[in-house]
Design a protein around this motif. Structure first.
Motif, short mmCIF file in Angstrom:
data_model
loop_
_atom_site.label_atom_id
_atom_site.label_comp_id
_atom_site.label_asym_id
_atom_site.label_seq_id
_atom_site.Cartn_x
_atom_site.Cartn_y
_atom_site.Cartn_z
N UNK A 299 3.90 8.24 -3.28
CA UNK A 299 4.46 9.36 -2.53
C UNK A 299 5.87 9.67 -3.03
N UNK A 300 6.33 10.86 -2.67
CA UNK A 300 7.72 11.21 -2.99
C UNK A 300 8.65 10.35 -2.15
N UNK A 301 9.90 10.35 -2.51
CA UNK A 301 10.87 9.54 -1.78
C UNK A 301 10.96 9.97 -0.31
N UNK B 100 7.01 7.74 6.01
CA UNK B 100 5.94 6.76 6.26
C UNK B 100 6.51 5.40 6.65
N UNK B 101 7.54 4.99 5.94
CA UNK B 101 8.17 3.70 6.28
C UNK B 101 8.85 3.74 7.64
N UNK B 102 9.41 4.88 8.00
CA UNK B 102 10.03 5.02 9.33
C UNK B 102 8.95 4.91 10.42
N UNK C 15 0.84 -1.20 0.00
CA UNK C 15 0.00 0.00 0.00
C UNK C 15 0.87 1.25 0.00
N UNK C 16 1.93 1.26 0.83
CA UNK C 16 2.84 2.41 0.86
C UNK C 16 3.46 2.65 -0.51
N UNK D 188 6.10 1.48 14.55
CA UNK D 188 4.89 0.79 15.01
C UNK D 188 5.10 -0.72 15.06
N UNK D 189 5.76 -1.26 14.05
CA UNK D 189 6.02 -2.70 14.03
C UNK D 189 6.96 -3.10 15.16
#
Length: 86
Positions: free
Chosen positions: A22-24, A30-32, A16-17, A37-38
């Motif tokens: 999205x831009x880099x 978002x991945x950070x 989904x991300x 959260x994980x």
């Protein structure tokens, strides 16, 4: 991207991300956030598992201590009974 969904080791959230476009820099943020959260979820699950395993391990250690106590002291106790009965 369709082949990415078919990979068993890639979570749906990551797909989904990547599909959002999205831009880099935004994707990196978002991945950070997702990784944090994980990590929190991993720590929470680990703590729950340890809360279940810890009492079992303490019980095993207690049984081992009692077993060692009986193994060492019962023969001495039996020898002392023989001395007193003679």
């Amino acid at each position: 991207m369709h082949w990415l969904r078919g990979q068993p080791y890639i979570p749906v959230q990551l797909v989904v991300f990547l599909q959002k476009g999205s831009t880099h820099a935004q994707l990196g943020r978002e991945l950070q956030a997702y990784s944090e959260l994980q990590y929190r979820e991993l720590v929470t699950r680990s703590e729950r598992l340890l809360a279940l395993v810890q009492p079992v391990l303490l019980g095993v250690v207690a049984v081992m201590v009692v077993g060692a106590y009986l193994t060492l002291l019962l023969p001495m106790y039996q020898n002392l009974q023989e001395v007193y009965h003679d």
